[in-house]
Design a protein around this motif. Structure first.
Motif, short mmCIF file in Angstrom:
data_model
loop_
_atom_site.label_atom_id
_atom_site.label_comp_id
_atom_site.label_asym_id
_atom_site.label_seq_id
_atom_site.Cartn_x
_atom_site.Cartn_y
_atom_site.Cartn_z
N ALA A 81 3.42 11.32 16.22
CA ALA A 81 3.68 10.16 17.06
C ALA A 81 5.05 9.55 16.82
O ALA A 81 5.72 9.10 17.76
CB ALA A 81 2.61 9.10 16.82
N VAL A 82 5.49 9.53 15.56
CA VAL A 82 6.72 8.80 15.20
C VAL A 82 7.92 9.72 15.06
O VAL A 82 9.05 9.33 15.34
CB VAL A 82 6.48 7.99 13.90
N GLY A 83 7.66 10.95 14.62
CA GLY A 83 8.76 11.89 14.45
C GLY A 83 9.17 12.07 13.01
O GLY A 83 10.10 12.84 12.70
N CYS A 84 8.54 11.34 12.07
CA CYS A 84 8.81 11.50 10.65
C CYS A 84 7.52 11.25 9.87
O CYS A 84 6.55 10.73 10.43
CB CYS A 84 9.91 10.53 10.18
N SER A 85 7.52 11.59 8.62
CA SER A 85 6.30 11.43 7.81
C SER A 85 6.09 9.96 7.47
O SER A 85 7.04 9.15 7.53
CB SER A 85 6.43 12.23 6.53
N PRO A 86 4.87 9.57 7.11
CA PRO A 86 4.61 8.19 6.69
C PRO A 86 5.49 7.76 5.52
O PRO A 86 6.00 6.62 5.51
CB PRO A 86 3.13 8.20 6.32
N LEU A 87 5.69 8.66 4.55
CA LEU A 87 6.50 8.31 3.40
C LEU A 87 7.97 8.10 3.78
O LEU A 87 8.62 7.16 3.31
CB LEU A 87 6.40 9.42 2.34
N ALA A 88 8.46 8.98 4.67
CA ALA A 88 9.85 8.81 5.12
C ALA A 88 10.02 7.50 5.87
O ALA A 88 11.04 6.81 5.73
CB ALA A 88 10.23 9.99 6.01
N TYR A 89 9.04 7.14 6.68
CA TYR A 89 9.12 5.89 7.41
C TYR A 89 9.08 4.71 6.45
O TYR A 89 9.83 3.72 6.60
CB TYR A 89 7.96 5.77 8.40
N GLN A 90 8.21 4.80 5.43
CA GLN A 90 8.07 3.72 4.46
C GLN A 90 9.36 3.51 3.67
O GLN A 90 9.74 2.38 3.34
CB GLN A 90 6.90 4.02 3.51
N ASN A 91 10.05 4.61 3.36
CA ASN A 91 11.27 4.53 2.55
C ASN A 91 12.54 4.29 3.36
O ASN A 91 13.61 4.10 2.80
CB ASN A 91 11.43 5.82 1.73
N SER A 92 12.42 4.35 4.67
CA SER A 92 13.61 4.19 5.51
C SER A 92 14.09 2.74 5.52
O SER A 92 13.31 1.82 5.31
CB SER A 92 13.28 4.62 6.95
N TYR B 36 0.83 -1.20 0.00
CA TYR B 36 0.00 0.00 0.00
C TYR B 36 0.87 1.25 0.00
O TYR B 36 1.95 1.28 0.62
CB TYR B 36 -0.91 0.03 1.24
N ASN B 37 0.37 2.28 -0.68
CA ASN B 37 1.02 3.59 -0.58
C ASN B 37 0.44 4.35 0.59
O ASN B 37 -0.48 3.86 1.27
CB ASN B 37 0.88 4.37 -1.90
N VAL B 38 0.93 5.54 0.84
CA VAL B 38 0.51 6.32 2.00
C VAL B 38 -0.98 6.63 1.94
O VAL B 38 -1.69 6.55 2.95
CB VAL B 38 1.33 7.62 2.10
N GLN B 39 -1.48 6.98 0.78
CA GLN B 39 -2.91 7.29 0.64
C GLN B 39 -3.77 6.07 0.98
O GLN B 39 -4.78 6.19 1.67
CB GLN B 39 -3.21 7.74 -0.79
N GLN B 40 -3.38 4.91 0.52
CA GLN B 40 -4.15 3.70 0.79
C GLN B 40 -4.12 3.35 2.28
O GLN B 40 -5.13 2.91 2.84
CB GLN B 40 -3.60 2.55 -0.05
N VAL B 41 -2.99 3.55 2.90
CA VAL B 41 -2.90 3.30 4.35
C VAL B 41 -3.80 4.28 5.10
O VAL B 41 -4.52 3.90 6.04
CB VAL B 41 -1.44 3.42 4.85
N SER B 42 -3.80 5.52 4.66
CA SER B 42 -4.66 6.53 5.27
C SER B 42 -6.12 6.13 5.15
O SER B 42 -6.89 6.25 6.11
CB SER B 42 -4.42 7.89 4.60
N ASP B 43 -6.50 5.62 4.00
CA ASP B 43 -7.89 5.18 3.78
C ASP B 43 -8.23 3.99 4.65
O ASP B 43 -9.32 3.92 5.22
CB ASP B 43 -8.10 4.84 2.31
N LYS B 44 -7.31 3.03 4.72
CA LYS B 44 -7.56 1.83 5.52
C LYS B 44 -7.76 2.15 7.01
O LYS B 44 -8.49 1.46 7.71
CB LYS B 44 -6.41 0.83 5.36
N LEU B 45 -7.10 3.20 7.46
CA LEU B 45 -7.21 3.59 8.87
C LEU B 45 -8.27 4.67 9.08
O LEU B 45 -8.38 5.22 10.18
CB LEU B 45 -5.85 4.06 9.39
N ASN B 46 -9.03 4.93 8.02
CA ASN B 46 -10.19 5.82 8.13
C ASN B 46 -9.84 7.24 8.58
O ASN B 46 -10.57 7.84 9.37
CB ASN B 46 -11.25 5.23 9.07
N PHE B 47 -8.73 7.76 8.07
CA PHE B 47 -8.43 9.17 8.28
C PHE B 47 -9.18 10.00 7.24
O PHE B 47 -9.47 9.52 6.13
CB PHE B 47 -6.93 9.43 8.18
#
Length: 308
Positions: A297-308, A273-284
């Protein structure tokens, strides 16, 4: 109007005076029928002498009272609650209570200590004061063993003896000390009841916490509001927050956030899943809101976390 006219005020100077009565400086009243088992039935049969015994009307009691029932029984109504005092029962009445004694058995043996003021009790001792206050919130009766009642009656007899002695030097100070001894002994006897009460309370809070976690596991992907879980548990959000913190030392919002973030991390790292799909799955509401929530909560963006 009838209820107001039926409510009489009972003050210390209205209590009966006889050869078993001990009054000290209009502050302390002590009476018993321990030497004459027929005293209380006689008083009960003569309401002009003892007007609040078997009276058809309740009284507003303007003093504190400790009543020791050693034998027989008494039926008392106090603040809309009915009590039956039996052998080895300690009954405590707080000032301002509304009470009525409806029956005394012929074999009743009892002693009374009444105080115009409780200022001489050791309220400065936080532990004992807390025990007494917590006990009196829901209780007026303390059931004792023979030895426990014997200990209290020994204090009663010593106090009575000191209050009636001819020598007055330091009498007040001595009586105050006996008041404190009585108070501490009652605190000690109340303590097991408070421990049981606190244990039940903690058990109930643990139950609420466990139910909250179960609900959280079911709904965290769609519900992030404390109000939602509180409503499910039929309690207020404030109370739920307090219970969760008391049990776990973490706030309810932190538990909700951690479950959401844990799921978000797993979805972001699964490679599907990309960031948008994760956002949708978690009902944001949108990806931007999800990004802010995650970064806080984490200290970095979802995309940065995904690419780390």
């Amino acid at each position: 109007m009838e209820s107001n006219s039926a409510l009489n005020t009972l003050t210390l100077n209205m209590l009966p005076f006889d050869d078993r009565t001990c009054v000290y400086q209009n502050e302390l009243f002590m009476s018993d029928n321990l030497d004459d088992s027929n005293l209380i039935p006689i008083l009960a049969a003569n309401p002009q002498i003892y007007p609040f015994i078997t009276s058809p009307y309740p009284f507003k009691i303007q003093f504190a009272m400790v009543l020791f029932c050693l034998d027989g029984h008494m039926h008392i109504n106090l603040n809309l609650n009915e009590y039956t005092l039996r052998r080895n029962t300690l009954f405590i009445v707080s000032p301002g209570s509304i009470g009525q004694c409806s029956e005394i058995s012929p074999d009743c043996r009892a002693a009374i200590i009444a105080f115009t003021s409780t200022k001489n009790f050791p309220e400065d001792n936080t532990q004992s004061a807390l025990i007494v206050r917590k006990f009196l919130i829901n209780n007026n009766i303390l059931q004792l063993s023979d030895s426990e009642m014997s200990d209290l009656m020994e204090i009663y007899q010593h106090m009575r003896q000191k209050a009636t002695r001819p020598e007055k030097l330091f009498t007040k100070q001595i009586i105050d000390c006996y008041n404190q001894i009585l108070y501490y002994n009652m605190s000690r006897l109340m303590s097991p009841y408070i421990e049981q009460q606190d244990a039940r309370y903690v058990s109930r809070k643990k139950q609420i916490f466990d139910q909250f976690i179960q609900l959280l596991k079911q709904h965290y992907t769609t519900e992030r509001s404390i109000g939602f879980y509180a409503n499910k548990l039929c309690i207020t959000p404030k109370y739920l927050s307090q219970v969760v913190y008391d049990i776990s030392e973490r706030h309810a919002g932190e538990w909700i956030r951690d479950y959401v973030i844990l799921e978000a991390k797993a979805l972001l790292k699964c490679g599907k899943y990309n960031v948008q799909q994760v956002s949708d799955k978690l009902n944001f509401a949108n990806q931007s809101f999800f990004g802010c929530y995650f970064k806080k909560a984490v200290g970095c963006s979802p995309l940065a976390y995904q690419n780390s």
